[in-house]
Design a protein around this motif. Structure first.
Motif, PDB file in Angstrom:
ATOM      1  N   PRO A 170       1.047  -1.188   0.171  1.00  0.00           N
ATOM      2  CA  PRO A 170       0.307  -0.136  -0.267  1.00  0.00           C
ATOM      3  C   PRO A 170       1.166   1.178   0.267  1.00  0.00           C
ATOM      4  CG  PRO A 170       0.098  -0.870   1.857  1.00  0.00           C
ATOM      5  CD  PRO A 170       0.555  -2.353   1.095  1.00  0.00           C
ATOM      6  N   GLY A 171       0.521   2.434  -0.033  1.00  0.00           N
ATOM      7  CA  GLY A 171       0.758   3.746  -0.371  1.00  0.00           C
ATOM      8  C   GLY A 171       1.377   4.017  -1.876  1.00  0.00           C
ATOM      9  N   GLU A 172       0.464   4.034  -2.356  1.00  0.00           N
ATOM     10  CA  GLU A 172       0.970   4.433  -4.208  1.00  0.00           C
ATOM     11  C   GLU A 172       0.428   6.089  -3.967  1.00  0.00           C
ATOM     12  OE1 GLU A 172       0.867   3.077  -8.689  1.00  0.00           O
ATOM     13  OE2 GLU A 172      -0.539   1.821  -6.917  1.00  0.00           O
ATOM     14  N   ASN A 173      -0.955   6.124  -3.906  1.00  0.00           N
ATOM     15  CA  ASN A 173      -1.636   7.107  -3.671  1.00  0.00           C
ATOM     16  C   ASN A 173      -1.240   7.965  -2.820  1.00  0.00           C
ATOM     17  OD1 ASN A 173      -2.511   6.313  -6.217  1.00  0.00           O
ATOM     18  ND2 ASN A 173      -3.488   5.316  -5.159  1.00  0.00           N
ATOM     19  N   PRO A 175       1.434  11.120  -0.340  1.00  0.00           N
ATOM     20  CA  PRO A 175       1.440  12.241  -0.444  1.00  0.00           C
ATOM     21  C   PRO A 175       3.803  11.393  -0.214  1.00  0.00           C
ATOM     22  CG  PRO A 175      -0.359  12.375  -0.112  1.00  0.00           C
ATOM     23  CD  PRO A 175      -0.223  12.128   0.533  1.00  0.00           C
ATOM     24  N   GLU A 176       3.380  11.112   0.849  1.00  0.00           N
ATOM     25  CA  GLU A 176       4.775  10.643   1.495  1.00  0.00           C
ATOM     26  C   GLU A 176       5.534   9.813   0.717  1.00  0.00           C
ATOM     27  OE1 GLU A 176       1.727   8.909   4.627  1.00  0.00           O
ATOM     28  OE2 GLU A 176       2.083  10.939   3.340  1.00  0.00           O
ATOM     29  N   MET A 177       4.634   8.645   0.187  1.00  0.00           N
ATOM     30  CA  MET A 177       5.301   7.588  -0.236  1.00  0.00           C
ATOM     31  C   MET A 177       5.663   7.612  -2.002  1.00  0.00           C
ATOM     32  SD  MET A 177       4.886   4.135   1.783  1.00  0.00           S
ATOM     33  CE  MET A 177       2.994   4.337   2.003  1.00  0.00           C
ATOM     34  N   ASN A 181       9.042   3.062  -5.622  1.00  0.00           N
ATOM     35  CA  ASN A 181       8.754   1.482  -6.062  1.00  0.00           C
ATOM     36  C   ASN A 181       8.141   0.680  -4.490  1.00  0.00           C
ATOM     37  OD1 ASN A 181      11.223   0.400  -4.323  1.00  0.00           O
ATOM     38  ND2 ASN A 181      12.038   1.366  -6.711  1.00  0.00           N
ATOM     39  N   PRO A 182       7.531  -0.533  -5.395  1.00  0.00           N
ATOM     40  CA  PRO A 182       7.075  -1.235  -3.877  1.00  0.00           C
ATOM     41  C   PRO A 182       8.255  -1.192  -3.094  1.00  0.00           C
ATOM     42  CG  PRO A 182       6.275  -2.562  -6.110  1.00  0.00           C
ATOM     43  CD  PRO A 182       7.128  -0.915  -6.541  1.00  0.00           C
ATOM     44  N   ALA A 188       9.689   1.845   3.684  1.00  0.00           N
ATOM     45  CA  ALA A 188       9.052   2.803   4.451  1.00  0.00           C
ATOM     46  C   ALA A 188       8.372   2.528   5.909  1.00  0.00           C
ATOM     47  CB  ALA A 188       8.745   3.637   3.247  1.00  0.00           C
ATOM     48  N   LEU A 189       7.474   1.730   5.076  1.00  0.00           N
ATOM     49  CA  LEU A 189       6.279   1.328   5.937  1.00  0.00           C
ATOM     50  C   LEU A 189       6.337  -0.013   7.189  1.00  0.00           C
ATOM     51  CD1 LEU A 189       3.411   0.498   3.342  1.00  0.00           C
ATOM     52  CD2 LEU A 189       3.473   2.331   5.526  1.00  0.00           C
ATOM     53  N   HIS A 190       7.735  -0.956   7.068  1.00  0.00           N
ATOM     54  CA  HIS A 190       7.772  -1.396   7.949  1.00  0.00           C
ATOM     55  C   HIS A 190       9.127  -0.900   8.752  1.00  0.00           C
ATOM     56  CE1 HIS A 190      10.656  -4.474   9.781  1.00  0.00           C
ATOM     57  NE2 HIS A 190      10.436  -5.933   8.553  1.00  0.00           N
ATOM     58  N   GLN A 191       9.617   0.136   7.400  1.00  0.00           N
ATOM     59  CA  GLN A 191      10.785   0.809   9.444  1.00  0.00           C
ATOM     60  C   GLN A 191       9.831   2.107  10.553  1.00  0.00           C
ATOM     61  OE1 GLN A 191      13.672   1.465   9.842  1.00  0.00           O
ATOM     62  NE2 GLN A 191      13.977   2.673  11.465  1.00  0.00           N
TER      63      GLN A 191
END
Length: 298
Positions: A170-173, A175-177, A181-182, A188-191
């Motif tokens: 998730p997070g493709e749309n 703003p911060e991401m 790429n996947p 980013a989500l993991h961290q």
């Protein structure tokens, strides 16, 4: 001359026939207590039994969802649909029990109170159990690949990583991401969610660390695919109890700069699903803590 056939009527004689009085039995006295006592209304147990079977049915449907998926009778997605059905039955038993109790009290009936409360307890417990998973799903990112090293995750060699591992990050749309790429979105989500999961150093050589990792894996009931003390690698599969989901694990152990200790990394990936509800992170934390000797329960 008087006629003997027609004697004269004597003065003062009764002209009406005499009727004997028939005595009627005296009515029995009505008891005031009996007259004042209310008529007991017939109790109805059907509604209470219905609530019980709803609650019990929710438990049975949930068990069938997990066991059927685990035994391969149907796809896990259908099992999730059955869980939703079980959740609905549990909520209906809980709320319906309150409604039935209120209505029975209003009408002066007894709605099988023990059965009704048992059904409400069963349905409510199942609903709360499923709601706990829904709450967890909202508090963790929808990822299923957890690693102590985000820049250089340990790689599988004996076991295969699912082909769609990074297809639905998730997070493709957001703003911060935007533009990531996947792989970058996953990192980013993991961290953000699991910043505490990272490489650890332990005071034992590589071969000893792998041997201990293998022992811990077998104690947990994992199926060990390989434990190579020379390469410093362990791969294993953990099978969950309810749905029998399989999660693959790889442990990578490398020597420290001076060769006296080891640097341990671990990765855990679910074979199916989008979100793991935090289970892979929980697995990595527990195993690393036991391997490093920092888990009091290990």
């Amino acid at each position: 001359m008087q006629n003997d056939e027609n004697p004269p009527v004597q003065s003062g004689a009764a002209t009406e026939p005499v009727v004997e009085a028939v005595q009627q039995p005296a009515p029995e006295p009505v008891s005031e207590t009996a007259a004042a006592a209310p008529v007991a209304k017939k109790s109805s147990n059907r509604s209470g039994k219905t609530i019980f079977w709803l609650g019990l049915g929710s438990i049975l449907i949930a068990l069938a969802a997990g066991l059927g998926s685990g035994w391969g009778l149907w796809d896990f997605r259908f099992g999730f649909q059955l869980l939703m059905l079980a959740f609905g039955a549990g909520i209906l038993a809980l709320l319906g029990g309150f409604v039935v109790g209120w209505w029975a009290k209003r009408k002066g009936r007894v709605a099988a109170r023990p059965l009704r409360w048992l059904g409400m307890t069963l349905g409510g417990a199942l609903a709360l159990w499923l709601l706990s998973f829904a709450y967890t799903a909202r508090t963790v990112p929808a990822i299923h690949d957890i690693s102590t090293d985000l820049a250089d995750p340990p790689q599988f060699r004996m076991l295969e990583v699912r082909a769609d591992n990074l297809d639905q990050i998730p997070g493709e749309n957001e703003p911060e991401m935007k533009g990531m790429n996947p792989q970058q979105r996953w990192a980013a989500l993991h961290q953000k969610a699991y910043g505490d999961i990272r490489s650890v150093r332990i005071a034992m050589p590589v071969a000893e660390a792998i041997a201990k990792a293998e022992r811990l894996a077998k104690v947990r009931g994992w199926e060990v695919a390989i434990a190579d003390p020379v390469e410093g690698r362990l791969e294993a599969t953990d099978t969950t109890r309810f749905f029998r989901f399989k999660d693959d694990v790889v442990v990578r152990v490398r020597p420290t700069e001076d060769g006296t200790g080891s640097i341990v990394d671990m990765r855990s990936i679910s074979r199916v699903g989008i979100s793991d509800l935090g289970m892979n992170a929980k697995r990595v934390r527990s195993f690393i803590a036991d391997l490093a000797g920092t888990n009091p329960a290990g």
